[in-house]
Design an enzyme around this catalytic site. Sequence first.
Site, PDB file in Angstrom:
ATOM      1  N   HIS A 125       0.866  -1.181   0.000  1.00 49.13           N
ATOM      2  CA  HIS A 125       0.000   0.000   0.000  1.00 49.13           C
ATOM      3  C   HIS A 125       0.903   1.232   0.000  1.00 49.13           C
ATOM      4  CE1 HIS A 125      -2.886   2.945   1.663  1.00 49.13           C
ATOM      5  NE2 HIS A 125      -3.859   2.107   1.326  1.00 49.13           N
ATOM      6  N   CYS A 177      -4.727   2.397  -3.804  1.00 49.47           N
ATOM      7  CA  CYS A 177      -3.484   2.943  -3.218  1.00 49.47           C
ATOM      8  C   CYS A 177      -2.311   1.998  -3.439  1.00 49.47           C
ATOM      9  CB  CYS A 177      -3.659   3.229  -1.732  1.00 49.47           C
ATOM     10  SG  CYS A 177      -4.828   4.550  -1.382  1.00 49.47           S
ATOM     11  N   ASP A 189       3.219  -4.727   8.083  1.00 45.05           N
ATOM     12  CA  ASP A 189       1.967  -3.979   7.941  1.00 45.05           C
ATOM     13  C   ASP A 189       0.826  -4.991   8.042  1.00 45.05           C
ATOM     14  OD1 ASP A 189      -0.259  -2.567   7.214  1.00 45.05           O
ATOM     15  OD2 ASP A 189       0.469  -1.975   5.235  1.00 45.05           O
ATOM     16  N   GLN A 222      -4.355  -5.470   6.861  1.00 40.22           N
ATOM     17  CA  GLN A 222      -5.319  -6.372   6.230  1.00 40.22           C
ATOM     18  C   GLN A 222      -5.392  -7.736   6.903  1.00 40.22           C
ATOM     19  OE1 GLN A 222      -7.445  -5.344   4.147  1.00 40.22           O
ATOM     20  NE2 GLN A 222      -6.508  -3.371   3.663  1.00 40.22           N
ATOM     21  N   LYS A 249     -10.361  -1.102  10.338  1.00 40.55           N
ATOM     22  CA  LYS A 249     -10.511  -2.261   9.452  1.00 40.55           C
ATOM     23  C   LYS A 249     -10.837  -3.530  10.235  1.00 40.55           C
ATOM     24  CE  LYS A 249      -7.041  -0.395   6.230  1.00 40.55           C
ATOM     25  NZ  LYS A 249      -7.890   0.044   5.129  1.00 40.55           N
TER      26      LYS A 249
END
Length: 878
Positions: free
Chosen positions: A595, A836, A672, A675, A698
Amino acid sequence: MKREPAVKKVLYWCDQCNVPLIGRTCACGARVREIPLLQPHDLRPALAADMALIRGLLTERFGNVPLPRVVLLNKTGGVDRADLVIAHGDRLGWLTFDPIARKFSLDIAPEALPHILPHVTRGIIDLEAEPAVSAHKGRIGGKQFPLAAPVPDGTAIVSYKNRFGTGIVRDGQVRVKELVPVEPRSRPDPGWDEVIEKNRYHLKNLERNAVRTIKKHMNDRPCVNVSFSGGKDSTAVLHLARKAGVEKAFFIDTGLELPETVEFAASQGVEIIKKGGDFFQAVEKAGPPGKDHRWCCKLLKLQPLKIYLAGLGPCVTIQGNRWYESRNRSDLDETSQNPANPLQLNVSPIRNWRALEVFLYLWWREAPMNPLYEMGLERVGCYLCPAVLESEYEGLREMHPELTDRWDEFLIRWAEKNGLPDAYHQWGLWRWRALPPKMREVCRDRGIGVNDDFTLREAPKSVKKVATMKSTGTREPAPPAENESVPDEIRKDFPILGDIVYLDNAATTFSPEPVVEALVEFEHRYRANVGRGVHRLTRIATQRYWHAHEKVARFIGGEAGVTVFTKNATDAINMVAQGLSWNPGDRVATTILEHHSNLLPWRALAKQGVALDVIGIDADYSLDLAALEETLAGGGVRLVTVTHASNVLGVTTPVPEISRLCREHGALLLVDGAQSLPHMPVNVADLGCDFLCFAGHKMFGPTGTGVLWMRDLLIEPAMLGGGMVVSVTAEGYVPAEGYQRYEAGTPNVGGGIGLGVAVDYLSAIGMEKIHRHEERLTARLIEGLSGIDGVTVYAGRQPGARIGIVSFTIDGVHPQEAAQMLDEDADILVRSGHHCCQPLMEHLDLPEGTVRASMAAFTTEQEIDLLIAAVDEIGRGR
C-alpha cells in the site's frame, strides 16, 4: 395512453340452476343473465371463514338467516376490505372492515330482501310506530328520522305500510333507503360441485388455452420453470405447467412466509430457495416498507432470484400473474421480459382469469390448495406485506401471534422514535409512505395531521421520551449454536448492513453495537482526559484506556512489547520511519505488494541518503523470497518492511521466513498488518517481527484508531508534548517508559477504548473461526467469478495463503463503472481503482485498476452468490 385489457366486467348467472357461470352458456341450456361487477371486476368464492363471518354478522343483526352454499365476493375499493356479497345471483350486501374501529360490518342491499325477509326474526324497524315518521308528510325513502327507542348502529331493515327497504342507523337516527313491495323468493341451493359441473365446458377451454400458451413459449429459452409462491394462482399455473410437461419449479422463502405456506410449498415438490437478506435487520434502518415503497421485494425476492437465475442461465418462467390483481398488472402481455432479471422471460398463461376461475379450476382438477384461504386470507404472501389488508392482519394476530407480536412491537417503537401518532400503527397507516386520498380523508375526519407531501405529520410532543442507555461496552456476541455460522451469530450487531451488501471491508469495516455503545458510554458517562487528574471521571477514563492497550497487546500476543495507540496504520508506519536513526548508505527493503502507506514514508528517506529496494512477486503473486535474500545478502539493509496480506490480491506473505532472513542479516522487520488482523489469527511471537502496524477501523474498531506494536523501545518519539514525559526541567525532560512515551497530547480516548472492545468482540467469535469462514467464502467467490466469460480474477492461488480479498476486471467495463452498476442495480458496495497500490497495478498492467470485493466476518454465502450473479449480469450486458 395505457390500453385497457379485455377484462370481464360482468358475471353470468343461470337462475334455473342458481349457479354462477364463467361463460355465456350453462350446461342446462337455460338462458343466463348478466350481473354487472364493480371494479376491479375480480370475484372469488366465499370460503369457510368468509361464510362464517357473513353468517355471524347476519345472525347478530337479523336472527338465524340461512345462507346459500354458493356465495361470491366482488372486491371493491374502500379504506380496507370491501366486498360486494353476491348470493342467489343478487346483491346480498357490502362486507367491509373498519380499520379504526377494528370490526366488520355487513350492510344489506335491498335486492337481498326477497331472499332473507322470510327468515328475519329481529332487526326490523317498523316506521309506522315511529312518531317522527308518522308526523312526516311526503316521501320517506332517502330521508333521515330520529328513533324513539335505542337501536344499535349499523344496517337495518325498515318496514312501512307493507313495503320494505334498508336503512343505516347512526347516533339514534335512521336514514331510509328506497321502500318497495317485497315478494319472498326461493331458489335451489346447489353446492360448488354443481357449479363446477355446469362450468365444465368453460373450464376445459380455459385449461386448453393456458396449456397451449405454455407449450408455445416453453422452449423460447434453454430451460423452463414455474415461479411458485404458494398462492392459488401459482398453484393453478403449476398444475397447468405440469400438464404441458414442465416439471421444474421454485419457491422463494422470504423468511416472512406463513408456516402453512412453506409447508404447502414443500408438499408440492418445488425447489425451496433460501431467503435473501434479513428483513428485521434492514427495517431498523430503512423503516417499514409501503405499498408505494416496497424495498423489501428487492431484498427478499429479487436478490435470491438473481442468484438462482445466475446458476440456471436464461430461462422461461411460467408465472401466475393476472390482470385483475392490481393496476400494475392490468396490461400484462402473454410474455414479458423481467426488467429486474434479464435472464428471465415470464409467461402469464392465466392473465385473463379471475379468482373465481382459478378456484373453480383447482376444485375441478382436485388440486391441493393452501389451507390459508379457507382460514380467511384472500392474499397469501409475506405476513407483514404492506399489501395485506388490515382485516387480514387482524386475523393473523389470532392465527400467529408469535409472528405479529414482533412486527407490532417494531411499529410501535418506530412510531415513537419518529414522533408519529398512534394511528400510524393502530390503523395501519404505516402501509403507505405518502398516504393515498382515501387515507388522507380518514386522517382529516379524525384530526390526524398530514404534511404537504402526504406523509403523516409528527404528533404533538407532550412528553419527551428519553431512552435509557445500557452500560454494555464490553458486551460480546452471543455464544454460537453448534451449527451456527459466524454471520448468524453477529449480523444483528451491525444494523447498517440491513439493505446493502457491503464488500468494501478492506477500506473500512463497520463497528458492531458493543463498540458503538462503548463510544456512547464514554461520551455520556465519563468523558475525560487520561493521566492528568485525580477526579473520578479521569480515573475511570485512564483505567479503561490503559486496559484497552492490554487487550490489544493480548490479542496479538504482544504483552512483552510496547503497544502504542495511533491514528491509523499509516500513522504507525510513519512513526517508525521518522523514529529510527538513519545514516547515508542505509537501505530499506519492501515489496511491490505494498500500500502507498508502506511505500511513500520509505521513499521520503532518500533525502537522508537511504536507498529503497522493491522486491517483486512470482507469477502466482507470491513474494520472490530469493530476490529478498539476495538483497539482504548485499549488505546495508537496515529494515525490511512488508505487508502481511495484500489489500489488492489478498495474498499473504511468509513473514516467519522473512523474519528468519532478517535475523540472519541483522535487519529489523516491520509488518503492515492492516489487512491481516481482521481476518486471521496474528501472534507477533510467531511472526518474529520487530514492529507490527495495523488500523482499528478495518477490524470493527472506530475510525481514527491504529496500533504500533514494538518489540522494545526501538524508536525515538516523533512527537513531543504533554503526557509523554515523567518530568520536565529547564535543561530537558525525562520521557515515560511505556506507551505513553509515544502518545503526546490528548489521545483519542473513546476510540482507544472502543478498539479494546473491538478486539474483545473478535476474540469472542474466534479468529480461527473467522479465518475458516472467510476462506470458504473466498474460494466460492473466486470459483464463481472465474466461471464468467470476460471476467479476469486477481487473487492468491493458494487457499492457505490468502485472505478474503478478491480483485477482478470485466472485459469492456471500466472498474469504476462496474462498481457503480453493482451499487445502483444490486445494492452491492465494492471498491474500484488502484487501491493505493499504483506500482502493483503497473506491474500487473492494469492502468485502470480493478474492482475489489473484500469480506468480513459478517459476510454471508448469499451475498457472495449475489455478487457473482450481478457480475455475470454486467458481463452479459457489456
